[in-house]
Design a protein around this motif. Structure first.
Motif, PDB file in Angstrom:
ATOM      1  N   MET A 117       0.847  -1.201   0.000  1.00  0.00           N
ATOM      2  CA  MET A 117       0.000   0.000   0.000  1.00  0.00           C
ATOM      3  C   MET A 117       0.880   1.248   0.000  1.00  0.00           C
ATOM      4  N   ASN A 118       0.525   2.232  -0.855  1.00  0.00           N
ATOM      5  CA  ASN A 118       1.291   3.470  -0.848  1.00  0.00           C
ATOM      6  C   ASN A 118       0.650   4.425   0.166  1.00  0.00           C
ATOM      7  N   ASP A 119       1.335   4.597   1.326  1.00  0.00           N
ATOM      8  CA  ASP A 119       0.706   5.450   2.330  1.00  0.00           C
ATOM      9  C   ASP A 119       1.415   6.794   2.429  1.00  0.00           C
ATOM     10  N   LYS A 120       2.006   7.248   1.318  1.00  0.00           N
ATOM     11  CA  LYS A 120       2.630   8.570   1.345  1.00  0.00           C
ATOM     12  C   LYS A 120       1.530   9.609   1.542  1.00  0.00           C
ATOM     13  N   LYS A 121       1.634  10.361   2.633  1.00  0.00           N
ATOM     14  CA  LYS A 121       0.576  11.326   2.922  1.00  0.00           C
ATOM     15  C   LYS A 121       0.743  12.596   2.093  1.00  0.00           C
ATOM     16  N   HIS A 122      -0.402  13.206   1.776  1.00  0.00           N
ATOM     17  CA  HIS A 122      -0.406  14.484   1.051  1.00  0.00           C
ATOM     18  C   HIS A 122      -0.793  15.598   2.018  1.00  0.00           C
ATOM     19  N   ILE A 123       0.041  16.631   2.053  1.00  0.00           N
ATOM     20  CA  ILE A 123      -0.133  17.695   3.053  1.00  0.00           C
ATOM     21  C   ILE A 123      -0.272  19.051   2.365  1.00  0.00           C
ATOM     22  N   THR A 124      -1.111  19.918   2.938  1.00  0.00           N
ATOM     23  CA  THR A 124      -1.179  21.330   2.530  1.00  0.00           C
ATOM     24  C   THR A 124      -0.761  22.159   3.740  1.00  0.00           C
ATOM     25  N   VAL A 125       0.121  23.137   3.514  1.00  0.00           N
ATOM     26  CA  VAL A 125       0.606  23.951   4.636  1.00  0.00           C
ATOM     27  C   VAL A 125       0.246  25.423   4.412  1.00  0.00           C
ATOM     28  N   LEU A 126      -0.635  25.942   5.253  1.00  0.00           N
ATOM     29  CA  LEU A 126      -1.013  27.365   5.182  1.00  0.00           C
ATOM     30  C   LEU A 126      -0.166  28.134   6.195  1.00  0.00           C
ATOM     31  N   GLY A 127       0.431  29.236   5.720  1.00  0.00           N
ATOM     32  CA  GLY A 127       1.373  29.970   6.588  1.00  0.00           C
ATOM     33  C   GLY A 127       2.751  29.334   6.501  1.00  0.00           C
ATOM     34  N   SER A 128       3.108  28.868   5.283  1.00  0.00           N
ATOM     35  CA  SER A 128       4.303  28.030   5.097  1.00  0.00           C
ATOM     36  C   SER A 128       5.614  28.761   5.369  1.00  0.00           C
ATOM     37  N   THR A 129       5.609  30.104   5.287  1.00  0.00           N
ATOM     38  CA  THR A 129       6.868  30.833   5.470  1.00  0.00           C
ATOM     39  C   THR A 129       7.085  31.259   6.923  1.00  0.00           C
ATOM     40  N   GLY A 130       6.141  30.939   7.797  1.00  0.00           N
ATOM     41  CA  GLY A 130       6.255  31.355   9.194  1.00  0.00           C
ATOM     42  C   GLY A 130       6.988  30.326  10.042  1.00  0.00           C
ATOM     43  N   SER A 131       6.986  30.597  11.345  1.00  0.00           N
ATOM     44  CA  SER A 131       7.700  29.727  12.280  1.00  0.00           C
ATOM     45  C   SER A 131       7.117  28.299  12.266  1.00  0.00           C
ATOM     46  N   ILE A 132       5.801  28.172  12.413  1.00  0.00           N
ATOM     47  CA  ILE A 132       5.183  26.830  12.388  1.00  0.00           C
ATOM     48  C   ILE A 132       5.233  26.255  10.970  1.00  0.00           C
ATOM     49  N   GLY A 133       4.950  27.099   9.975  1.00  0.00           N
ATOM     50  CA  GLY A 133       4.920  26.614   8.590  1.00  0.00           C
ATOM     51  C   GLY A 133       6.258  26.012   8.160  1.00  0.00           C
ATOM     52  N   THR A 134       7.359  26.685   8.473  1.00  0.00           N
ATOM     53  CA  THR A 134       8.667  26.150   8.056  1.00  0.00           C
ATOM     54  C   THR A 134       8.960  24.840   8.799  1.00  0.00           C
ATOM     55  N   GLN A 135       8.523  24.779  10.066  1.00  0.00           N
ATOM     56  CA  GLN A 135       8.757  23.524  10.812  1.00  0.00           C
ATOM     57  C   GLN A 135       7.844  22.411  10.288  1.00  0.00           C
ATOM     58  N   ALA A 136       6.649  22.778   9.818  1.00  0.00           N
ATOM     59  CA  ALA A 136       5.745  21.766   9.236  1.00  0.00           C
ATOM     60  C   ALA A 136       6.390  21.202   7.962  1.00  0.00           C
ATOM     61  N   LEU A 137       7.031  22.082   7.196  1.00  0.00           N
ATOM     62  CA  LEU A 137       7.692  21.594   5.972  1.00  0.00           C
ATOM     63  C   LEU A 137       8.910  20.732   6.333  1.00  0.00           C
ATOM     64  N   ARG A 138       9.562  21.072   7.446  1.00  0.00           N
ATOM     65  CA  ARG A 138      10.691  20.247   7.900  1.00  0.00           C
ATOM     66  C   ARG A 138      10.184  18.836   8.251  1.00  0.00           C
ATOM     67  N   VAL A 139       9.023  18.774   8.884  1.00  0.00           N
ATOM     68  CA  VAL A 139       8.425  17.476   9.226  1.00  0.00           C
ATOM     69  C   VAL A 139       8.068  16.704   7.948  1.00  0.00           C
ATOM     70  N   THR A 140       7.478  17.387   6.974  1.00  0.00           N
ATOM     71  CA  THR A 140       7.064  16.675   5.750  1.00  0.00           C
ATOM     72  C   THR A 140       8.294  16.174   4.997  1.00  0.00           C
ATOM     73  N   GLU A 141       9.378  16.946   5.064  1.00  0.00           N
ATOM     74  CA  GLU A 141      10.610  16.520   4.387  1.00  0.00           C
ATOM     75  C   GLU A 141      11.185  15.282   5.080  1.00  0.00           C
ATOM     76  N   PHE A 142      11.215  15.322   6.407  1.00  0.00           N
ATOM     77  CA  PHE A 142      11.754  14.220   7.198  1.00  0.00           C
ATOM     78  C   PHE A 142      10.962  12.932   6.936  1.00  0.00           C
ATOM     79  N   ALA A 143       9.634  13.072   6.814  1.00  0.00           N
ATOM     80  CA  ALA A 143       8.771  11.894   6.649  1.00  0.00           C
ATOM     81  C   ALA A 143       8.549  11.547   5.175  1.00  0.00           C
ATOM     82  N   ASP A 144       9.102  12.377   4.287  1.00  0.00           N
ATOM     83  CA  ASP A 144       8.919  12.187   2.848  1.00  0.00           C
ATOM     84  C   ASP A 144       7.437  12.202   2.436  1.00  0.00           C
ATOM     85  N   TYR A 145       6.685  13.170   2.976  1.00  0.00           N
ATOM     86  CA  TYR A 145       5.305  13.369   2.540  1.00  0.00           C
ATOM     87  C   TYR A 145       5.297  14.242   1.291  1.00  0.00           C
ATOM     88  N   ALA A 146       4.170  14.210   0.561  1.00  0.00           N
ATOM     89  CA  ALA A 146       4.030  15.094  -0.603  1.00  0.00           C
ATOM     90  C   ALA A 146       3.383  16.402  -0.149  1.00  0.00           C
TER      91      ALA A 146
END
Ligand code: NDP
Ligand code: MG
Length: 383
Positions: free
Chosen positions: A1-30
């Motif tokens: 099963m392909n369980d690669k999660k798909h994520i949308t990040v609102l506020g991506s350039t902020g403190s939480i947004g950049t850390q959310a993208l760091r999490v998606t990169e670490f977990a290899d989410y789309a």
């Protein structure tokens, strides 16, 4: 099963947004889509790295510039009023993280609830201003709201597996901010840079000032009330300088369950995506021997009056939390622009809340109007 999660990040350039993208990169989410205000330099880097299908940019000039810069990519750029909500209509992500700051996050929150099975909610201002509506809509649309705010993520985790148990109290921890122990006299002359020096968390400017005034804890109390269906009287705020215990739940037998971890938002952001599962994370582990001891103090409501005001506002309900939030957003923005002093934030928010006639019935359009009118009122007070 392909369980690669798909994520949308609102506020991506902020403190939480950049850390959310760091999490998606670490977990290899789309990353399906991102949204931000105007920071196109970082936005362009994010587009090249994460290749989202859609990007929404609030500032139209910035969006036009960005369109040219990324014309060699397949990313579609949207801008203009309501562009975040329009963009969400095209998407089909597993999780939407809303880390836009302030009341501007409200309509994106409501649209995300209609579009996605899960909302990872960092944007506390909108649940403060419109908690009942947000919760009703989530139930109607079968959307899970998983808190990203570290205290609420902790409470959420402490409640897991205890569905039908009786909660006696929620113990909401608070770092105390950079001015812990100071008196009103000392607070009169603090500068913007003093107030931006948070002892344990690195965050965006608005929430850092809220942490210095303790309004952040007041907003979090109202956030907890809505998210966990408890009364304001069931929530106790504790100052915990080390920010290791992120909050606790006390059950009716007086057993207390706590969630602990380093001060790193990656953990609650990641859990909002992986829940009910846990996986490896990029954060450090706790070292209890280094920590040595954990301390607790009662909050000083006399010298930090916005916490007591938020407690009163939480009890009053209606549109008052929306009005308090709006007055605070405007006052913090005026302080950050150097137009008022730190303690003027207290006075402006206090006066606005005290003079407001709270209606008993209201709908979304009233919330939007009250937010706008309150911000204008506060702005006009200092001209
Ligand atoms: P930041 O100020 O660092 O980031 C805000 C983000 O929102 C930026 O990407 C900004 O874009 C974007 N933005 C602002 N206005 C709009 C708009 N109208 N439309 C689209 N995007 C917009 O804030 P934080 O990351 O610190 O906080 C975000 C939210 O998370 C707040 O509600 C805060 O209370 C909450 N939170 C934050 C924590 C933290 O550790 N930082 C902890 C717990 C909760 P641009 O950069 O272009 O201006
Ligand atoms: Mg918090």
């Amino acid at each position: 099963m392909n369980d690669k999660k798909h994520i949308t990040v609102l506020g991506s350039t902020g403190s939480i947004g950049t850390q959310a993208l760091r999490v998606t990169e670490f977990a290899d989410y789309a990353v399906d889509a991102i949204a931000f205000g105007s920071n196109i330099k970082l936005g362009e880097e994010q587009i090249r790295k994460f290749k989202p299908k859609f990007v929404s940019v609030n500032d139209e000039n910035a969006a036009a510039d960005l369109k040219m810069r990324v014309s060699d990519t397949d990313t579609k750029i949207l801008s203009g009023k309501n562009c975040v909500c329009e963009m969400l209509e095209f998407l089909d992500s597993d999780v939407c993280i809303n880390a836009i700051s302030g009341f501007d996050g409200l309509l994106p929150t409501l649209t995300a609830i209609e579009r996605f099975p899960r909302l990872g909610l960092a944007n506390k201002e909108t649940i403060v201003a419109a908690g009942t509506l947000v919760k009703q809509s989530a139930t109607k649309n079968n959307c899970e709201i998983i808190p990203v705010d570290s205290e609420h993520s902790a409470i959420f985790q402490c409640l897991e597996g205890n569905k039908n148990k009786t909660v006696r109290r929620i113990l909401l921890t608070c770092s105390g901010g950079p001015f812990f122990g100071k008196k009103m006299e000392d607070l009169k002359n603090v500068t913007v840079s003093d107030a931006l020096g948070h002892p344990t968390w690195k965050m965006g400017a608005k929430i850092t000032i809220d942490s210095a005034t303790l309004m952040n804890k007041g907003l979090e109390l109202i956030e907890a009330m809505h998210l966990f269906d408890v009364s304001p009287e069931q929530i106790e705020v504790l100052i915990h300088r080390e920010s290791i215990i992120h909050s606790m739940v006390e059950y009716n037998d007086k057993a207390v369950i706590a969630q602990l971890g380093v001060s790193d938002m990656c953990l609650p952001i990641q859990y909002a995506i992986t829940y009910p599962n846990r996986m490896e994370s990029p954060c450090e582990a706790l070292d209890f021997f280094k920590i040595g001891k954990l301390t607790f103090f009662e909050p000083d409501r006399e010298n930090f009056p916005l916490l007591a005001l938020a407690e009163k506002t939480a009890q009053a309900g209606g549109l008052l939390p929306c009005v308090m939030n709006a007055a605070n957003e405007e006052a913090v923005s005026l302080f950050l622009d150097g137009k008022i002093s730190f303690t003027d934030i207290f006075d402006l928010v206090y006066e606005t809340v005290e003079n407001y006639r709270n209606p008993s019935e209201f709908e979304l359009s009233d919330i939007i109007k009250a937010n706008f009118a309150t911000r204008e009122l506060v702005k006009n007070k200092i001209i």
